[in-house]
Motif scaffolding. Structure first.
Motif, PDB file in Angstrom:
ATOM      1  N   PRO A   2       0.807  -1.217   0.000  1.00  3.65           N
ATOM      2  CA  PRO A   2       0.000   0.000   0.000  1.00  3.65           C
ATOM      3  C   PRO A   2       0.840   1.267   0.000  1.00  3.65           C
ATOM      4  O   PRO A   2       0.463   2.258  -0.613  1.00  3.65           O
ATOM      5  CB  PRO A   2      -0.817  -0.132   1.298  1.00  3.65           C
ATOM      6  N   ASP A   3       2.003   1.223   0.706  1.00  4.77           N
ATOM      7  CA  ASP A   3       2.866   2.394   0.740  1.00  4.77           C
ATOM      8  C   ASP A   3       3.408   2.721  -0.646  1.00  4.77           C
ATOM      9  O   ASP A   3       3.521   3.887  -1.030  1.00  4.77           O
ATOM     10  CB  ASP A   3       4.033   2.171   1.712  1.00  4.77           C
ATOM     11  N   VAL A   4       3.756   1.683  -1.401  1.00  9.67           N
ATOM     12  CA  VAL A   4       4.262   1.876  -2.762  1.00  9.67           C
ATOM     13  C   VAL A   4       3.173   2.461  -3.645  1.00  9.67           C
ATOM     14  O   VAL A   4       3.408   3.387  -4.433  1.00  9.67           O
ATOM     15  CB  VAL A   4       4.781   0.544  -3.352  1.00  9.67           C
ATOM     16  N   LEU A   6       0.614   4.255  -2.690  1.00  5.71           N
ATOM     17  CA  LEU A   6       0.386   5.647  -2.302  1.00  5.71           C
ATOM     18  C   LEU A   6       1.486   6.550  -2.846  1.00  5.71           C
ATOM     19  O   LEU A   6       1.219   7.656  -3.322  1.00  5.71           O
ATOM     20  CB  LEU A   6       0.312   5.761  -0.780  1.00  5.71           C
ATOM     21  N   LEU A   7       2.737   6.072  -2.772  1.00  7.00           N
ATOM     22  CA  LEU A   7       3.850   6.838  -3.330  1.00  7.00           C
ATOM     23  C   LEU A   7       3.652   7.082  -4.815  1.00  7.00           C
ATOM     24  O   LEU A   7       3.870   8.194  -5.313  1.00  7.00           O
ATOM     25  CB  LEU A   7       5.168   6.091  -3.093  1.00  7.00           C
ATOM     26  N   TYR A 207      -6.338   3.984  -8.198  1.00  6.11           N
ATOM     27  CA  TYR A 207      -5.901   3.743  -6.818  1.00  6.11           C
ATOM     28  C   TYR A 207      -7.042   3.230  -5.937  1.00  6.11           C
ATOM     29  O   TYR A 207      -6.820   2.525  -4.963  1.00  6.11           O
ATOM     30  CB  TYR A 207      -5.345   5.047  -6.240  1.00  6.11           C
TER      31      TYR A 207
END
Length: 333
Positions: A2-4, A6-7, A207
């Motif tokens: 998820p962090d990737v 969002l980035l 997303y």
């Protein structure tokens, strides 16, 4: 993971706003080149006016954004990497043409960029060919409309004021040209900022932030501000090519060019067709020049502009394809 994701979303939004900023200073010439070249306004005054009206125009509609966001490819084939690579390809081409002072189309660049990125991701079968046909048709027909309308408006003006001394005509039209330039700047905002709105909304749908393609208010404001700031940064290289080198213009010519161009652009935006403001106003200048005589047009400059037009979609597509292949191993997983 998820962090990737969002980035990637943050990178896409940042790149789209950068594209809008670049579009602002790249396409500033579309609205103000003629009024600067005829000395109806100073460069500084023209740029401030265009920046404000670009912002205002960008806020009034999202029909073009929907065409860009839904007319090129199915949402199922859109990833954050596709959108990011498409924007980067368009940015690279815009900067190249700005450097050489060529009024290439940011509309063509973003469409070509998205095409190249989608092909790199899922192959040519993922493209909406019917939607692309309609978009490309509008991009072909709008310059033709610009030439014809520019020619007609100029001929009507010449006939209407045929008994008035040229000096008196240009003195009056220098004032009127400020209004026509404002009209053109507003119409530019209705067309060009919406391309980035469509791209950002496409990324938000991918997303999962949005369940349907509806442009959020914050996206409208962000894109409008980015374009306004880019316009305020100016774009003298292209102003010189369009406003001075192509056809020598007097205030009455500038008024006709801007009025004809704005009419074509607003008409297209009202039905969601993403026309190129660059192509429309350059074509209107050609139409006005032809109303004088064939030799009034600098055909060498016209040739350079035509080359940039023809190359923009394939060149930006190739650059986006390369960006996807280079970035995907690092950010696409």
């Amino acid at each position: 993971m998820p962090d990737v994701m969002l980035l990637m979303l943050v990178l896409v939004i940042g790149a789209a706003l950068a594209f809008d900023y670049i579009n602002g200073f790249h396409d500033t010439a579309n609205a103000i080149a003629t009024c600067v070249s005829t000395r109806a306004l100073s460069v500084r005054s023209a740029i401030v006016m265009a920046a404000f009206l670009n912002f205002a125009g960008a806020m009034i509609s999202t029909k073009v954004a929907a065409t860009i966001g839904k007319g090129i490819v199915d949402a199922s084939n859109v990833t954050q990497m596709v959108v990011l690579a498409g924007i980067l390809g368009a940015i690279v081409w815009d900067l190249i043409t700005w450097y050489y002072g060529l009024p290439a189309s940011s509309s063509h660049a973003i469409i070509g960029g998205l095409m190249g990125a989608v092909i790199a991701h899922a192959g040519s079968g993922a493209l909406h060919w019917k939607g692309l046909e309609n978009i490309v048709l509008s991009l072909i027909l709008s310059p033709i409309a610009g030439v014809i309308l520019g020619f007609i408006v100029m001929v009507v003006m010449l006939w209407s004021f045929r008994r008035t001394a040229p000096h008196a005509i240009n003195k009056q039209f220098r004032r009127l040209q400020v209004l026509s330039a404002a009209f053109m700047a507003f119409s530019h905002g209705t067309a060009d900022a919406q391309k980035s709105m469509g791209v950002i909304t496409m990324a938000l749908v991918s997303y999962g932030t949005l369940s349907a393609f509806v442009v959020p208010t914050w996206v409208k404001i962000a894109c409008a501000v980015a374009m306004g700031l880019g316009t305020a940064a100016g774009g003298w290289r292209i102003i010189k090519t369009v406003g001075k080198d192509f056809v020598k213009l007097q205030p009455v010519h500038g008024f006709c060019v801007e009025t004809a161009s704005a009419g074509v652009i607003l008409g297209a935006s009202s039905i969601g067709m993403p026309v190129s403001t660059t192509h429309v106003i350059t074509s209107a200048i050609l139409g006005v020049g032809l109303s004088k005589r064939l030799t009034a047009v600098n055909w060498n400059v016209a040739g350079r502009i035509l080359v940039a037009w023809v190359l923009t979609i394939p060149a930006s597509a190739v650059m986006a394809y390369v960006c996807y292949q280079v970035l995907n191993p690092f950010l696409g997983k």
